[in-house]
Design a protein around this motif. Structure first.
Motif, PDB file in Angstrom:
ATOM      1  N   UNK A   1       0.760  -1.336   0.028  1.00  0.00           N
ATOM      2  CA  UNK A   1       0.031   0.186   0.002  1.00  0.00           C
ATOM      3  C   UNK A   1       0.927   1.155  -0.040  1.00  0.00           C
ATOM      4  N   UNK A   2       2.112   1.455   0.615  1.00  0.00           N
ATOM      5  CA  UNK A   2       2.798   2.790   0.902  1.00  0.00           C
ATOM      6  C   UNK A   2       3.382   3.013  -0.586  1.00  0.00           C
ATOM      7  N   UNK A   3       3.751   1.763  -1.389  1.00  0.00           N
ATOM      8  CA  UNK A   3       3.982   2.255  -2.780  1.00  0.00           C
ATOM      9  C   UNK A   3       2.957   2.490  -3.703  1.00  0.00           C
TER      10      UNK A   3
ATOM     11  N   UNK B   1       0.398  10.681   2.162  1.00  0.00           N
ATOM     12  CA  UNK B   1       1.823   9.844   1.970  1.00  0.00           C
ATOM     13  C   UNK B   1       2.881   9.913   3.000  1.00  0.00           C
ATOM     14  N   UNK B   2       3.083  11.258   3.357  1.00  0.00           N
ATOM     15  CA  UNK B   2       4.313  11.381   4.388  1.00  0.00           C
ATOM     16  C   UNK B   2       3.696  10.716   5.640  1.00  0.00           C
ATOM     17  N   UNK B   3       2.493  10.803   6.146  1.00  0.00           N
ATOM     18  CA  UNK B   3       2.217  10.170   7.334  1.00  0.00           C
ATOM     19  C   UNK B   3       2.284   8.785   7.187  1.00  0.00           C
ATOM     20  N   UNK B   4       1.876   8.008   6.266  1.00  0.00           N
ATOM     21  CA  UNK B   4       2.083   6.768   5.956  1.00  0.00           C
ATOM     22  C   UNK B   4       3.285   6.177   5.966  1.00  0.00           C
ATOM     23  N   UNK B   5       4.395   7.126   5.282  1.00  0.00           N
ATOM     24  CA  UNK B   5       5.732   6.629   5.552  1.00  0.00           C
ATOM     25  C   UNK B   5       6.280   6.678   6.866  1.00  0.00           C
ATOM     26  N   UNK B   6       5.874   7.648   7.762  1.00  0.00           N
ATOM     27  CA  UNK B   6       6.212   7.928   9.123  1.00  0.00           C
ATOM     28  C   UNK B   6       5.602   6.385   9.891  1.00  0.00           C
ATOM     29  N   UNK B   7       4.292   6.017   9.467  1.00  0.00           N
ATOM     30  CA  UNK B   7       4.045   4.970  10.176  1.00  0.00           C
ATOM     31  C   UNK B   7       4.630   3.616   9.752  1.00  0.00           C
ATOM     32  N   UNK B   8       5.166   3.687   8.480  1.00  0.00           N
ATOM     33  CA  UNK B   8       5.973   2.671   8.025  1.00  0.00           C
ATOM     34  C   UNK B   8       7.115   2.489   8.688  1.00  0.00           C
ATOM     35  N   UNK B   9       7.829   3.521   8.936  1.00  0.00           N
ATOM     36  CA  UNK B   9       9.137   3.364   9.628  1.00  0.00           C
ATOM     37  C   UNK B   9       9.145   3.205  10.963  1.00  0.00           C
TER      38      UNK B   9
END
Length: 317
Positions: A170-172, A263-271
């Motif tokens: 999903x992030x991609x 997308x920035x929020x999802x990237x932070x959640x992924x990290x």
């Protein structure tokens, strides 16, 4: 003698039940010709427009029409709520066929009958395996329950595996969607482009996105198509994305800005999720280390010392 008679009665009862089901299916197939003829006449006259979107019997195989569907009517429950819940689970697992629910319940039924038959066969061939009758009955009941719940376990495994796969890609998907929208594509065109690009990387995600595009082209409102996407994937991230898109369209804000922030929020959640998994790793490795690594180390380190101590005691004695 009584135990042999009881086992024979159980086997005969199972065979009788299978015979009743087969006879009922054959009877339903033989005497449903008029109903099929009337239904096709109604379709020709235009009175069955609601049935045309669900697929016609001529598009299905002869085995499905003559055998699978009549037998499925015998075991599929009439509870509409339960049917809709199982249908949702089948869709989330990736089974969208019209016959998926019938096959699911048929698998439950046949496994519930097949496993007891396989269990009782060695008992009939070797009566000395079970000396008491209640143990044989318990084995039959347990095998029937196991066969009945095996499809549930398989469906749950498929559903969880597909949900995890969609969550990983999903992030991609979101990043590529942001790129497409910022490049000037509309939201519908961006969804279609992302679905085409992910055809080889993730077939499941590609199918879900392309299905949204087909629903919108067929006249379904975009909000409903996006909500259906969130329900099919059953992902919290997808539900948040759908809510953001619907709110952006409702209030007239920029979809590109909303997608970029999400997308920035999802990237932070992924990290953060990756860091959480890394922090849990030492705790999870403690048990394998204690069970497998420490004994080997103790054997290598203390083994020679134990041998020298033992030989020293022997020499003194």
């Amino acid at each position: 003698m009584l135990e042999g008679i009881s086992l024979s009665v159980l086997i005969m009862g199972s065979l009788f039940l299978l015979t009743v089901i087969i006879v009922a299916s054959v009877g339903n197939w033989l005497f449903s010709g008029n109903a099929t003829f009337d239904r096709r006449l109604r379709e020709i006259q235009g009175l069955a427009s609601d049935e045309r979107g669900h697929g016609k019997a001529t598009e299905e195989g002869p085995f499905t029409v003559k055998w699978l569907q009549p037998m499925a009517r015998l075991v599929v429950p009439d509870d509409k709520w339960k049917q809709s819940r199982i249908r949702a689970r089948l869709v989330r697992a990736g089974y969208r066929s019209a016959q998926a629910m019938g096959i699911y319940y048929l698998a439950k039924f046949f496994l519930a009958v097949l496993l007891p038959v396989l269990t009782i066969t060695p008992l009939l061939m070797y009566p000395t395996l079970v000396t008491q009758r209640h143990w044989a009955v318990a084995a039959l009941v347990i095998s029937a329950l196991i066969g009945f719940f095996i499809p549930n376990l398989v469906l749950r495994h498929k559903e969880e595996a597909r949900r995890q796969h969609l969550a990983e890609v999903f992030p991609d998907v979101l990043d590529l969607l942001v790129v497409c929208v910022e490049a000037g594509l509309s939201l519908d065109a961006a969804i279609k482009r992302v679905g085409d690009e992910f055809h080889f990387a993730s077939r499941d995600m590609s199918d879900e996105l392309l299905l949204v595009t087909l629903e919108i082209r067929a006249g379904k409102p975009r909000n409903e198509a996006l909500k259906a996407l969130a329900e099919r994937t059953d992902l919290e991230e997808m539900q948040a994305l759908v809510s953001i898109l619907i709110q952006a369209e409702h209030f007239g804000t920029s979809i590109a800005d909303a997608l970029r922030e999400h997308a920035d929020e999802m990237r932070d959640i992924r990290i953060q999720t990756a860091r959480e998994k890394a922090a849990k790793l030492p705790v999870k490795l403690a048990i394998p280390i204690l069970l497998f690594i420490f004994p080997a180390l103790f054997l290598v380190i203390l083994g020679p010392a134990a041998i020298h101590i033992y030989t020293g005691f022997l020499d003194r004695m």
